[in-house]
Design a protein around this motif. Structure first.
Motif, PDB file in Angstrom:
ATOM      1  N   THR A  56      62.812  35.541  31.917  1.00 15.88           N
ATOM      2  CA  THR A  56      62.976  34.104  31.692  1.00 15.88           C
ATOM      3  C   THR A  56      64.132  33.838  30.737  1.00 15.88           C
ATOM      4  O   THR A  56      64.854  32.847  30.885  1.00 15.88           O
ATOM      5  N   GLU A  57      64.324  34.728  29.761  1.00 18.60           N
ATOM      6  CA  GLU A  57      65.423  34.566  28.817  1.00 18.60           C
ATOM      7  C   GLU A  57      66.770  34.635  29.537  1.00 18.60           C
ATOM      8  O   GLU A  57      67.683  33.856  29.249  1.00 18.60           O
ATOM      9  N   GLU A  58      66.872  35.554  30.496  1.00 16.16           N
ATOM     10  CA  GLU A  58      68.126  35.670  31.234  1.00 16.16           C
ATOM     11  C   GLU A  58      68.340  34.466  32.142  1.00 16.16           C
ATOM     12  O   GLU A  58      69.470  33.982  32.288  1.00 16.16           O
ATOM     13  N   LEU A  59      67.263  33.973  32.745  1.00 12.35           N
ATOM     14  CA  LEU A  59      67.379  32.763  33.555  1.00 12.35           C
ATOM     15  C   LEU A  59      67.952  31.623  32.726  1.00 12.35           C
ATOM     16  O   LEU A  59      68.792  30.850  33.189  1.00 12.35           O
ATOM     17  N   PHE A  60      67.494  31.517  31.494  1.00  8.48           N
ATOM     18  CA  PHE A  60      67.981  30.457  30.612  1.00  8.48           C
ATOM     19  C   PHE A  60      69.439  30.700  30.231  1.00  8.48           C
ATOM     20  O   PHE A  60      70.258  29.778  30.238  1.00  8.48           O
ATOM     21  N   ARG A  61      69.779  31.961  29.931  1.00 11.76           N
ATOM     22  CA  ARG A  61      71.153  32.280  29.528  1.00 11.76           C
ATOM     23  C   ARG A  61      72.145  32.052  30.666  1.00 11.76           C
ATOM     24  O   ARG A  61      73.301  31.700  30.430  1.00 11.76           O
ATOM     25  N   GLN A  62      71.702  32.272  31.895  1.00 15.81           N
ATOM     26  CA  GLN A  62      72.597  32.079  33.034  1.00 15.81           C
ATOM     27  C   GLN A  62      72.919  30.601  33.256  1.00 15.81           C
ATOM     28  O   GLN A  62      73.815  30.266  34.031  1.00 15.81           O
ATOM     29  N   ASN A  63      72.170  29.728  32.596  1.00 13.63           N
ATOM     30  CA  ASN A  63      72.404  28.287  32.701  1.00 13.63           C
ATOM     31  C   ASN A  63      72.301  27.808  34.153  1.00 13.63           C
ATOM     32  O   ASN A  63      73.123  27.024  34.629  1.00 13.63           O
ATOM     33  N   LEU A  82      58.693  31.259  37.069  1.00  9.01           N
ATOM     34  CA  LEU A  82      58.931  29.815  37.174  1.00  9.01           C
ATOM     35  C   LEU A  82      58.131  28.974  36.174  1.00  9.01           C
ATOM     36  O   LEU A  82      58.680  28.016  35.605  1.00  9.01           O
ATOM     37  N   PRO A  83      56.840  29.258  35.933  1.00  5.30           N
ATOM     38  CA  PRO A  83      56.113  28.429  34.955  1.00  5.30           C
ATOM     39  C   PRO A  83      56.732  28.466  33.563  1.00  5.30           C
ATOM     40  O   PRO A  83      56.527  27.536  32.773  1.00  5.30           O
ATOM     41  N   ARG A  84      57.494  29.516  33.256  1.00  6.15           N
ATOM     42  CA  ARG A  84      58.125  29.634  31.935  1.00  6.15           C
ATOM     43  C   ARG A  84      59.620  29.323  31.993  1.00  6.15           C
ATOM     44  O   ARG A  84      60.353  29.625  31.049  1.00  6.15           O
ATOM     45  N   SER A  85      60.049  28.729  33.112  1.00  7.04           N
ATOM     46  CA  SER A  85      61.476  28.425  33.298  1.00  7.04           C
ATOM     47  C   SER A  85      61.649  26.967  33.719  1.00  7.04           C
ATOM     48  O   SER A  85      61.964  26.668  34.877  1.00  7.04           O
ATOM     49  N   PRO A  86      61.439  26.032  32.797  1.00  2.65           N
ATOM     50  CA  PRO A  86      61.510  24.604  33.151  1.00  2.65           C
ATOM     51  C   PRO A  86      62.897  24.161  33.591  1.00  2.65           C
ATOM     52  O   PRO A  86      63.045  23.078  34.167  1.00  2.65           O
ATOM     53  N   ASN A  87      63.913  24.978  33.324  1.00  3.66           N
ATOM     54  CA  ASN A  87      65.273  24.619  33.737  1.00  3.66           C
ATOM     55  C   ASN A  87      65.467  24.698  35.246  1.00  3.66           C
ATOM     56  O   ASN A  87      66.392  24.089  35.795  1.00  3.66           O
ATOM     57  N   LEU A 105      54.195  26.927  42.799  1.00  2.12           N
ATOM     58  CA  LEU A 105      55.150  25.819  42.822  1.00  2.12           C
ATOM     59  C   LEU A 105      54.466  24.493  42.509  1.00  2.12           C
ATOM     60  O   LEU A 105      55.008  23.656  41.781  1.00  2.12           O
ATOM     61  N   GLN A 106      53.278  24.302  43.053  1.00  2.00           N
ATOM     62  CA  GLN A 106      52.549  23.065  42.782  1.00  2.00           C
ATOM     63  C   GLN A 106      52.199  22.957  41.300  1.00  2.00           C
ATOM     64  O   GLN A 106      52.310  21.882  40.698  1.00  2.00           O
ATOM     65  N   SER A 107      51.813  24.072  40.703  1.00  5.79           N
ATOM     66  CA  SER A 107      51.450  24.051  39.280  1.00  5.79           C
ATOM     67  C   SER A 107      52.654  23.757  38.394  1.00  5.79           C
ATOM     68  O   SER A 107      52.499  23.285  37.263  1.00  5.79           O
ATOM     69  N   CYS A 108      53.857  24.026  38.916  1.00  3.41           N
ATOM     70  CA  CYS A 108      55.083  23.788  38.143  1.00  3.41           C
ATOM     71  C   CYS A 108      55.659  22.392  38.378  1.00  3.41           C
ATOM     72  O   CYS A 108      56.698  22.048  37.794  1.00  3.41           O
ATOM     73  N   GLY A 109      55.023  21.607  39.232  1.00  2.00           N
ATOM     74  CA  GLY A 109      55.498  20.252  39.481  1.00  2.00           C
ATOM     75  C   GLY A 109      56.545  20.128  40.570  1.00  2.00           C
ATOM     76  O   GLY A 109      57.263  19.124  40.634  1.00  2.00           O
ATOM     77  N   PHE A 110      56.648  21.135  41.439  1.00  2.00           N
ATOM     78  CA  PHE A 110      57.604  21.069  42.541  1.00  2.00           C
ATOM     79  C   PHE A 110      57.016  20.306  43.727  1.00  2.00           C
ATOM     80  O   PHE A 110      55.846  20.484  44.078  1.00  2.00           O
ATOM     81  N   TYR A 111      57.838  19.473  44.339  1.00  2.00           N
ATOM     82  CA  TYR A 111      57.535  18.929  45.656  1.00  2.00           C
ATOM     83  C   TYR A 111      58.141  19.884  46.683  1.00  2.00           C
ATOM     84  O   TYR A 111      59.268  20.358  46.506  1.00  2.00           O
ATOM     85  N   ALA A 122      62.273  23.111  47.817  1.00  2.00           N
ATOM     86  CA  ALA A 122      61.432  22.624  46.715  1.00  2.00           C
ATOM     87  C   ALA A 122      62.315  22.024  45.639  1.00  2.00           C
ATOM     88  O   ALA A 122      63.389  22.549  45.336  1.00  2.00           O
ATOM     89  N   ARG A 123      61.866  20.920  45.092  1.00  2.00           N
ATOM     90  CA  ARG A 123      62.571  20.333  43.952  1.00  2.00           C
ATOM     91  C   ARG A 123      61.557  19.679  43.031  1.00  2.00           C
ATOM     92  O   ARG A 123      60.513  19.183  43.466  1.00  2.00           O
ATOM     93  N   LYS A 124      61.875  19.693  41.775  1.00  2.00           N
ATOM     94  CA  LYS A 124      60.938  19.238  40.755  1.00  2.00           C
ATOM     95  C   LYS A 124      61.112  17.741  40.519  1.00  2.00           C
ATOM     96  O   LYS A 124      62.230  17.258  40.335  1.00  2.00           O
ATOM     97  N   ASN A 125      59.988  17.037  40.567  1.00  2.00           N
ATOM     98  CA  ASN A 125      59.956  15.608  40.229  1.00  2.00           C
ATOM     99  C   ASN A 125      60.778  14.731  41.170  1.00  2.00           C
ATOM    100  O   ASN A 125      61.162  13.619  40.812  1.00  2.00           O
ATOM    101  N   LYS A 126      61.084  15.228  42.370  1.00  2.00           N
ATOM    102  CA  LYS A 126      61.825  14.438  43.357  1.00  2.00           C
ATOM    103  C   LYS A 126      61.178  14.620  44.725  1.00  2.00           C
ATOM    104  O   LYS A 126      61.323  15.669  45.349  1.00  2.00           O
ATOM    105  N   LYS A 127      60.483  13.608  45.186  1.00  2.00           N
ATOM    106  CA  LYS A 127      59.818  13.707  46.477  1.00  2.00           C
ATOM    107  C   LYS A 127      60.836  13.734  47.615  1.00  2.00           C
ATOM    108  O   LYS A 127      61.932  13.202  47.503  1.00  2.00           O
ATOM    109  N   PHE A 128      60.425  14.361  48.715  1.00  2.00           N
ATOM    110  CA  PHE A 128      61.217  14.316  49.942  1.00  2.00           C
ATOM    111  C   PHE A 128      60.761  13.105  50.747  1.00  2.00           C
ATOM    112  O   PHE A 128      59.574  12.956  51.039  1.00  2.00           O
TER     113      PHE A 128
END
Length: 379
Positions: A63-70, A107-112, A137-143, A167-173
């Motif tokens: 997760t740290e690397e995911l964050f560092r990769q921006n 993913l649950p620890r990668s809100p970015n 994905l549902q638990s993370c808020g993805f549509y 899948a996208r977070k907080n944006k319905k299809f």
């Protein structure tokens, strides 16, 4: 405008990278990719440079690397062997699921991470791995929205039915009128080349689907041979073939003709379809891809009438009859085109044809994923 930075996992030949590059008017780019196959990495570097791709095991991703990769998007095509019809279908018990499961657990620890595109083989949609994925994905808020699509749905003469998830977070299809729990088996918008961008009609008179200007623009500009075709007017194989081919170099061997003549999937220049090309193409016969009949003077029916009459009693006469058809394999470049890779895609000089077929068999159809990326971004 939001800028989308993509991490491409299980990158293979970079088909998803090409799909991202095809989004001409979108603020999106692949900033990093991971691939474990050495030959795939070399080919990826040949086409996209050495800085983007890393030859490493995805299980080492944190997760740290995911964050560092921006990055805020992950596009991936995980191994399909746990779910394919020719495999043992071990599903979540197959070790080749481990890397994919590892990414999902990050993913649950990668809100970015706000966007996902996932491709896999037909059969994944009924797997336990898919159930696990959707739960996370549902638990993370993805549509989410799921598709089963083939290049033939877009006028490309190749049957390659695949599972796709957007899948996208907080944006319905909002483009599809369904409950988002069933799998969509039809692309929601018009993808016809014949549709004029200047035509203001909201429904295409050719395919009767809704018109989306972003999708229509991509079909016009980025789909190569596929852009000339449509579901109503599918393309012919001849437009995907090399102008000059050494038939002898790619000829189906006599021993294959004689023993497996009746199970070869034969196609002609005028056919509008071909079978899915797999990593076993040219060294497996059944279910690994089509072969091409190059003769214009002898019909398939005539040749096979003689072949079936003599194959058990006079092998030379049977073989002589099939030789007249000049049956050959599709070249690697032709398979590339059918997979909708651009003509300027190149290979390292030390990559053999056998390796090219194997890597292409594990790749994605670029035209299909190009349109799905647009759907993810614009709908």
């Amino acid at each position: 405008m939001e800028y989308i930075q993509v991490l491409e996992l299980f990158a293979g030949l970079g088909g998803l990278h090409i799909a991202v590059n095809n989004q001409k008017d979108a603020n999106i780019q692949v900033v990093k990719s991971f691939e474990i196959n050495v030959n795939a990495v070399k080919t990826y570097q040949e086409n996209f440079g050495h800085d983007v791709v890393s030859n490493r095991n995805i299980l080492s991703l944190s997760t740290e690397e995911l964050f560092r990769q921006n990055v805020n998007a992950i596009f991936m095509s995980p191994p399909c062997q746990p779910f394919t019809r020719l495999g043992k279908k071990l599903d979540v018990n197959d070790d080749r699921c481990n890397a994919f499961h590892h990414v999902l657990k990050l993913l649950p620890r990668s809100p970015n991470i706000q966007y996902l595109l996932i491709e896999n083989v037909y059969g994944f949609e009924s797997s336990k791995m898919r159930d696990t994925m959707l739960e996370i994905l549902q638990s993370c808020g993805f549509y989410t929205i799921e598709f089963l699509l083939s290049p033939t749905d877009f006028g490309v003469p190749n049957s390659r039915l695949r599972y796709y998830l957007l899948a996208r977070k907080n944006k319905k299809f909002t483009f599809c009128k369904h409950d988002h729990t069933s799998i969509v088996k039809e692309f929601p918008y018009c993808t016809c080349r014949v549709k004029s961008l200047n035509d203001q009609a909201s429904i295409c008179s050719n395919c009767q689907r809704e018109v989306n200007t972003n999708i229509s623009s991509l079909v016009q500009q980025n789909a190569g041979n596929a852009a000339q075709n449509s579901l109503v007017n599918p393309g012919k194989l001849h437009s995907y073939l090399d102008k000059e081919t050494d038939i002898e170099q790619y000829a189906v061997p006599d021993k294959i003709l004689l023993r497996y003549g009746n199970i070869l999937d034969l196609r002609t220049f005028q056919d509008s379809s071909s079978c899915c090309f797999t990593k076993g193409y040219t060294h497996l016969v059944e279910g690994s891809g089509s072969v091409l009949v190059c003769s214009r003077s002898v019909t398939i029916e005539e040749a096979y009438k003689v072949y079936n009459e003599f194959k058990d009693t006079d092998s030379e006469a049977a073989l002589k009859s099939l030789r007249k058809l000049k049956i050959r394999y599709f070249t690697p470049k032709e398979v590339e085109r059918i997979m909708c890779f651009p003509d300027n895609y190149t290979w390292p000089k030390d990559i053999s044809d056998k390796t090219k077929y194997k890597l292409l068999g594990n790749s994605v159809n670029v035209h299909v994923v190009t349109l799905l990326v647009a759907l993810l971004l614009h709908s």
